[in-house]
Scaffold this motif. Structure first.
Motif, short mmCIF file in Angstrom:
data_model
loop_
_atom_site.label_atom_id
_atom_site.label_comp_id
_atom_site.label_asym_id
_atom_site.label_seq_id
_atom_site.Cartn_x
_atom_site.Cartn_y
_atom_site.Cartn_z
N TYR A 52 62.29 43.48 18.13
CA TYR A 52 62.51 44.88 18.46
C TYR A 52 62.19 45.83 17.32
O TYR A 52 61.91 47.00 17.55
N LYS A 95 64.12 42.36 13.40
CA LYS A 95 65.27 42.57 14.28
C LYS A 95 64.97 41.98 15.65
O LYS A 95 64.03 42.37 16.33
N LEU A 96 65.81 41.02 16.05
CA LEU A 96 65.78 40.50 17.40
C LEU A 96 66.81 41.30 18.20
O LEU A 96 67.31 42.31 17.71
N GLU A 97 67.15 40.87 19.38
CA GLU A 97 68.06 41.66 20.22
C GLU A 97 69.38 41.97 19.51
O GLU A 97 69.80 43.12 19.45
N LYS A 98 70.04 40.95 18.97
CA LYS A 98 71.35 41.16 18.34
C LYS A 98 71.41 40.59 16.93
O LYS A 98 72.49 40.46 16.35
N THR A 99 70.27 40.24 16.36
CA THR A 99 70.24 39.56 15.08
C THR A 99 69.21 40.19 14.16
O THR A 99 68.14 40.60 14.61
N LYS A 132 57.85 36.34 22.28
CA LYS A 132 58.64 36.97 23.34
C LYS A 132 58.56 36.24 24.68
O LYS A 132 59.47 36.34 25.49
N ASN A 175 61.10 33.13 23.81
CA ASN A 175 61.99 34.07 24.46
C ASN A 175 62.75 34.92 23.44
O ASN A 175 63.91 35.26 23.66
N LYS A 176 62.09 35.22 22.33
CA LYS A 176 62.70 36.01 21.25
C LYS A 176 61.83 37.22 20.97
O LYS A 176 60.92 37.18 20.15
N GLN A 177 62.10 38.29 21.67
CA GLN A 177 61.35 39.52 21.46
C GLN A 177 61.80 40.17 20.15
O GLN A 177 62.98 40.27 19.87
#
Length: 181
Positions: A130, A142-146, A32, A126-128
């Motif tokens: 979720y 699950k990442l923000e939109k992926t 993240k 920079n890949k939180q």
């Protein structure tokens, strides 16, 4: 070959990635933070750790960045008296076939990250993450939109671990009122 996702690019996540890649697995790391940073301070690497890291050609880099203590003194915190001393230095190196070293956590992460880069493992900064889900045959990250699919996911995401919350939600960490240095 397994497709493995690792959450966290600290000492545990990077070391795990290095070992898994050496066995031929596909490894992806998700961190993240926008870059490799550590909030830790000093870290001790025992002979056991050095023998493992030696297999990946990291021992010389660690030696160059570390100090090599001759002993550890266990001291009574109330009166300052030495309870016992544990010999290290050349004694431990001879006995355990590897040295005992102390260095800053950021330096160890840097050594591991450099090796990770050289062998082609991508750290997704920079890949939180979720959410995490798993069943008996796969895992979903699950990442923000992926959404990404893996054979399994390793949680190496520290004290505020999303992985632990998702899979071991009844076991929150708690301080045992014990400290060792």
């Amino acid at each position: 070959m397994l497709n493995i996702g690792i959450v966290g690019a600290g000492v545990g996540g990077l070391t795990c990635a290095l070992i898994l890649k050496s066995y031929g697995h596909k490894v992806s790391i998700f961190e993240k933070s926008p870059e490799s940073l550590s909030s830790g301070v000093g870290i001790q690497l025992s002979s056991n750790a050095i023998r493992i890291l030696r297999k990946f050609g990291l021992e010389e880099d660690i030696i160059r960045l570390s100090n090599f203590p001759s002993k550890i003194d266990c001291i009574n915190g109330h009166n300052g008296k030495i309870i016992t001393s544990i010999p290290l230095g050349k004694f431990a190196e001879k006995k355990f076939k590897a040295g005992f070293y102390q260095l800053h956590r950021n330096e160890l992460i840097s050594v591991l990250k450099n090796k990770i880069d050289k062998i082609g493992i991508k750290i997704n900064f920079n890949k939180q993450v979720y959410d995490l889900k798993q069943n008996s045959s796969s895992a979903l990250l699950k990442l923000e939109k992926t959404y990404l699919h893996f054979d399994f996911i390793i949680g190496a995401d520290g004290i505020n671990s999303l992985s632990r919350q998702k899979f071991f939600y009844d076991n929150s960490p708690h301080f045992l009122n014990q400290v060792a240095y």
